[in-house]
Design a protein around this motif. Structure first.
Motif, PDB file in Angstrom:
ATOM      1  N   ILE B 141      17.215  53.195  26.262  1.00  0.00           N
ATOM      2  CA  ILE B 141      16.059  52.393  26.646  1.00  0.00           C
ATOM      3  C   ILE B 141      14.798  53.222  26.444  1.00  0.00           C
ATOM      4  O   ILE B 141      14.728  54.385  26.838  1.00  0.00           O
ATOM      5  N   ASN B 142      13.818  52.619  25.805  1.00  0.00           N
ATOM      6  CA  ASN B 142      12.534  53.270  25.568  1.00  0.00           C
ATOM      7  C   ASN B 142      11.829  53.476  26.911  1.00  0.00           C
ATOM      8  O   ASN B 142      11.753  52.533  27.700  1.00  0.00           O
ATOM      9  N   ASP B 152      13.187  45.596  28.739  1.00  0.00           N
ATOM     10  CA  ASP B 152      13.622  46.862  28.135  1.00  0.00           C
ATOM     11  C   ASP B 152      13.415  46.820  26.630  1.00  0.00           C
ATOM     12  O   ASP B 152      13.814  45.868  25.955  1.00  0.00           O
ATOM     13  N   LEU B 153      12.807  47.876  26.104  1.00  0.00           N
ATOM     14  CA  LEU B 153      12.541  47.962  24.666  1.00  0.00           C
ATOM     15  C   LEU B 153      13.411  49.035  24.032  1.00  0.00           C
ATOM     16  O   LEU B 153      13.853  49.972  24.704  1.00  0.00           O
ATOM     17  N   GLY B 415      18.017  43.645  21.539  1.00  0.00           N
ATOM     18  CA  GLY B 415      18.586  42.346  21.168  1.00  0.00           C
ATOM     19  C   GLY B 415      17.783  41.627  20.095  1.00  0.00           C
ATOM     20  O   GLY B 415      18.316  40.778  19.389  1.00  0.00           O
ATOM     21  N   GLU B 416      16.504  41.969  19.951  1.00  0.00           N
ATOM     22  CA  GLU B 416      15.704  41.361  18.878  1.00  0.00           C
ATOM     23  C   GLU B 416      16.130  41.922  17.525  1.00  0.00           C
ATOM     24  O   GLU B 416      16.691  43.004  17.436  1.00  0.00           O
ATOM     25  N   GLN B 487       5.000  54.221  31.168  1.00  0.00           N
ATOM     26  CA  GLN B 487       4.967  53.722  32.535  1.00  0.00           C
ATOM     27  C   GLN B 487       6.171  54.298  33.274  1.00  0.00           C
ATOM     28  O   GLN B 487       7.245  54.410  32.723  1.00  0.00           O
ATOM     29  N   GLY B 488       5.994  54.684  34.511  1.00  0.00           N
ATOM     30  CA  GLY B 488       7.141  55.187  35.257  1.00  0.00           C
ATOM     31  C   GLY B 488       7.320  56.676  35.119  1.00  0.00           C
ATOM     32  O   GLY B 488       8.066  57.286  35.864  1.00  0.00           O
ATOM     33  N   ILE B 489       6.651  57.300  34.172  1.00  0.00           N
ATOM     34  CA  ILE B 489       6.699  58.754  34.078  1.00  0.00           C
ATOM     35  C   ILE B 489       5.452  59.264  34.802  1.00  0.00           C
ATOM     36  O   ILE B 489       4.329  59.029  34.360  1.00  0.00           O
ATOM     37  N   ALA B 490       5.707  59.925  35.918  1.00  0.00           N
ATOM     38  CA  ALA B 490       4.586  60.346  36.760  1.00  0.00           C
ATOM     39  C   ALA B 490       3.661  61.271  36.005  1.00  0.00           C
ATOM     40  O   ALA B 490       4.106  62.108  35.223  1.00  0.00           O
TER      41      ALA B 490
END
Lengths: 96, 493
Positions: B141-142, B152-153, B415-416, B487-490
Motif C-alpha cells: 500500500i502506498n 488505498d493506492l 484494483g484499477e 499523510q499519516g507519516i508524522a
C-alpha cells in the motif's frame, strides 16, 4: 491463437494449465499479440537485430577452479537430496 | 531522537561521525518505523536482529576509526537480491523459503561499506508488474493517499515495497531493479528519488533474473545526493557478471555542482501522449522552465520509434523471462509439487508456484521463441530495439540530457487498470525505452498533483553518464523544493 496453441505452449513451458482456463489465456495472449503487431508499421528489412546493448568483449581467465567444495551449500535448498545427489521421480523406465 | 528516521543519509552520516547518535540508535529508530508502518506490507522479511548486530559492529568500526562510506545506514533490500542466510523470494510462491548461501554483488558492496539491512522488501512477482499487485505476499500500500480520501493506492511497481519503505521513513534508502521502469515509476508514485544506472554499471550477479539484457539494479533514496552516495557503493566491475563494465566508477556526489549552464536539454515531442493528464503536461513545462532558469538550453528533439518501445519490450522481456524462469523446476531449490513422472512434477510445480502474470509472460515468451514465430516476433523486436537505441544516439548529438515525465499518471487505486493487461503495461510508456537502450535515467519528485499525490520528472542521459543525469536531477530537485510528507507519516518535530 486458440486453445490448441495455448495447450501446446503451456506444455513447451512445462506449465500445467487447466482445460477450463485455456480459452481465457488464449484471448489474453491474442489481445497482447494484436497490440504488439503495431510494430509491423515499421519497415525493418535492413536493420540488424540488437540482442544486448552491452558492448563488452568477453574476457578470458585461466582455466582453473575458482569456486566449489561447498556441497552442503549447493544442496541446502534442495526439496529432496540423498548422499549428495538431487532426487527426482524415476525417469528411466525398467524393461519388463 | 524521535527525528532520526527523517534524516537524509548524508545528514545521518554526519551525525554518526559527530557522535550525535549511534548506528544502534539509528537502526532502532528505523526498526520502530518498520513496525509502525507494517500495514503497508512493504517488507516480506524483516531482519531486526540481524540489523542490530550489523549496527553494533558498525559502532565498533566507527569507534576505531574504520567506518566505511555508508557505515551504520539502515537500508531496505528488494527481495530480488540474494542475501546470504536470509530468505529471498522474488515475491513468488515458487521461491518461498529459499535461503541463499551467497550474497549478491550489489548487496555485498553495500555491506562492505558498512550498510545495515533492515529486511527484504515486497515487489511484483519476479518484478513483473507496475503496481505491486502480483506479489504472492500481498499488495503493497502506498503511504500516500488522495486528499480527503482514504482509498488505498498502489505504490507502483515492481519495486513497490522498497519505495513504500523509503517514503514512509521505514528505511533511509533501498535497492531496486528496473527492467522496464520498476525503479523510476514507483519512485515517482511515492515522491522519492530512483535511479536506473547504465546497463552494466551495477552487477546483476545474485539478482534473481527476469530479463537479463534489460535488468538494471539501482538505488532509491529521498534526495539526489543520497542516491549518488548509494550508487557509489553499489556500482563497479564484477567478473561474475559477463555484462558488467570494467570502467572506473567516479564519485557521483562530486557531480552535484548545480551548474548546468549551457547544457542542452532535449524535450522529445513523441512523449506528448494522448490522454496524459493536463497536470503532468504542466509539470513537464515547469521542469523545462526550472532548467532554463538555471542556465540550461531546452531543445526539441525527436525519438521517432518511441511508440514501438513497449510492444518490442513485451516480446523481448517475456522471451528472456521464459528462458530465465525455466530453472524453477522443483529439483534444486524452491517449491516442489509431486507428479507421476518428472514432466508432471515440473508442470505441477510451475503451475502451483507461479502466479497468473508470470505464467502469462512465460507463455508469451515461449510462443515468440517457438519455431515459426521467432522471426516474426522476436527478431522483429530486436530490430526495433536497434532503431530505438539509434533514436537516442542521434538525439544525444544535439542534446546532453532528456527531460520527460516519469509516468503518464499518478498513483492509482488498488484494483484499477486490471481489466486488460495492456492498460497496465502503458504505465511504463516513458521509462521502457531507456531499458532497451541501456542509458541511465533518474526520477525526481517534482510536485503534487491536484489530488495531493506526488508526480515525478525523469532525466535520461548518455551511456555511462550518470553524472549529468544526477547533476540535472539535483537542479530539478532544488527548484521543485519537494518537501511534502505522506499523510499519516508524522512530521519531524
Amino acid at each position: 491463437m486458440d486453445t490448441n496453441t495455448v495447450r501446446k505452449i503451456a506444455h513447451l513451458a512445462r506449465l500445467a494449465v487447466p482445460e477450463n482456463e485455456l480459452e481465457k489465456r488464449a484471448s489474453e495472449i491474442a489481445g497482447i499479440l494484436k497490440w504488439i503487431e503495431q510494430m509491423d508499421e515499421v519497415n525493418t528489412d535492413n536493420v540488424e537485430p540488437l540482442a544486448n546493448v552491452a558492448n563488452i568483449e568477453l574476457t578470458l581467465r585461466p582455466d582453473a577452479v575458482t569456486d566449489g567444495d561447498c556441497q552442503d551449500k549447493v544442496l541446502a535448498n534442495a526439496p529432496e537430496s540423498v548422499q549428495g545427489y538431487y532426487v527426482v521421480p524415476k525417469v528411466v523406465e525398467q524393461e519388463s | 531522537m524521535t527525528n532520526l528516521t527523517h534524516l537524509t543519509i548524508a545528514q545521518a552520516l554526519d551525525g554518526l561521525q559527530k557522535k550525535d547518535f549511534t548506528a544502534t540508535e539509528l537502526t532502532q529508530a528505523h526498526i520502530g518505523a518498520m513496525e509502525q508502518t507494517r500495514g503497508l506490507n512493504a517488507y516480506i522479511t524483516e531482519t531486526p536482529d540481524l540489523a542490530l548486530k550489523q549496527a553494533a559492529e558498525s559502532d565498533k568500526r566507527r569507534a576505531t576509526g574504520k567506518a566505511g562510506t555508508l557505515d551504520g545506514i539502515p537500508l531496505a533490500i528488494k527481495d530480488l537480491f540474494c542475501t546470504d542466510g536470509v530468505q529471498t523470494t522474488a515475491a513468488s510462491h515458487i521461491l518461498e523459503g529459499f535461503i541463499p548461501r551467497y550474497e549478491s554483488t550489489v548487496t555485498a558492496n553495500l555491506l562492505r561499506d558498512g550498510a545495515v539491512f533492515l529486511g527484504k522488501t515486497n515487489l511484483d512477482e519476479f518484478a513483473m508488474g507496475s503496481s505491486n499487485m502480483t506479489s504472492y505476499f500481498g499488495n503493497v500500500i502506498n503511504p500516500w493517499k488522495r486528499t480527503g480520501d482514504d482509498t488505498d493506492l498502489v505504490p507502483g511497481g515492481s519495486s513497490g515495497g522498497s519505495v513504500a519503505a523509503v517514503a514512509a521513513r521505514a528505511a533511509m534508502g533501498a535497492t531496486g531493479t528496473d527492467t522496464g521502469g520498476s525503479i523510476r515509476q514507483p519512485a515517482g508514485f511515492t515522491g522519492i528519488v530512483g535511479l536506473k544506472p547504465t546497463y552494466g554499471r551495477c552487477s546483476r550477479w545474485g539478482v534473481v533474473a527476469f530479463a537479463s539484457s534489460l535488468d538494471h539494479p539501482g538505488p532509491f533514496a529521498r534526495t539526489v545526493k543520497d542516491t549518488a552516495l548509494l550508487l557509489n557503493s553499489m556500482a563497479g566491475y564484477d567478473p561474475k557478471d559477463s555484462t558488467s563494465a570494467n570502467l572506473p566508477v567516479p564519485d557521483y556526489t562530486k557531480a552535484l555542482s548545480g551548474d548546468i549552464r549551457g547544457l542542452r536539454i532535449g524535450i522529445p515531442k513523441e512523449y506528448r501522449v494522448d490522454g496524459m493528464p493536463d497536470e503532468i503536461e504542466k509539470l513537464w513545462q515547469k521542469g523545462i522552465e526550472w532548467l532554463k532558469a538555471a542556465g540550461a538550453v531546452p531543445v526539441e528533439i525527436s525519438l521517432p520509434h518511441t511508440k514501438y518501445a513497449l510492444p518490442a519490450y513485451y516480446i523481448i522481456a517475456p522471451a528472456e523471462a521464459s528462458s530465465n524462469l525455466a530453472r524453477y523446476d522443483g529439483v534444486r531449490y524452491g517449491l516442489r509439487v509431486e507428479g507421476d513422472n518428472l514432466t508432471e512434477m515440473y508442470e505441477h510445480t510451475r503451475a502451483k508456484g507461479f502466479g497468473s502474470e508470470v505464467k502469462r509472460r512465460i507463455m508469451i515468451g515461449t510462443y515468440v521463441l517457438s519455431a515459426g514465430y521467432y522471426d516474426a516476433f522476436y527478431v522483429k523486436a530486436q530490430k526495433m530495439r536497434r532503431l530505438i537505441t539509434e533514436d537516442f544516439t542521434k538525439a544525444f548529438e544535439v542534446c546532453d540530457a532528456i527531460l520527460t515525465p516519469t509516468a503518464p499518471s499518478e498513483a492509482f487505486a488498488i484494483g484499477e487498470k486490471q481489466d486488460d493487461p495492456v492498460t497496465m503495461y502503458l504505465n511504463d510508456v516513458f521509462t521502457v525505452a531507456s531499458n532497451l537502450a541501456g542509458i541511465p535515467a533518474i526520477s525526481v519528485p517534482a510536485g503534487l498533483g491536484a489530488q495531493g499525490l506526488p508526480l515525478g520528472l525523469q532525466i535520461m542521459g548518455r551511456m555511462w553518464d550518470e553524472e549529468t543525469v544526477l547533476r540535472v536531477g539535483a537542479v530539478l530537485e532544488n527548484a521543485a523544493g519537494f518537501s511534502a510528507l505522506p499523510q499519516g507519516i508524522a512530521k519531524a518535530a
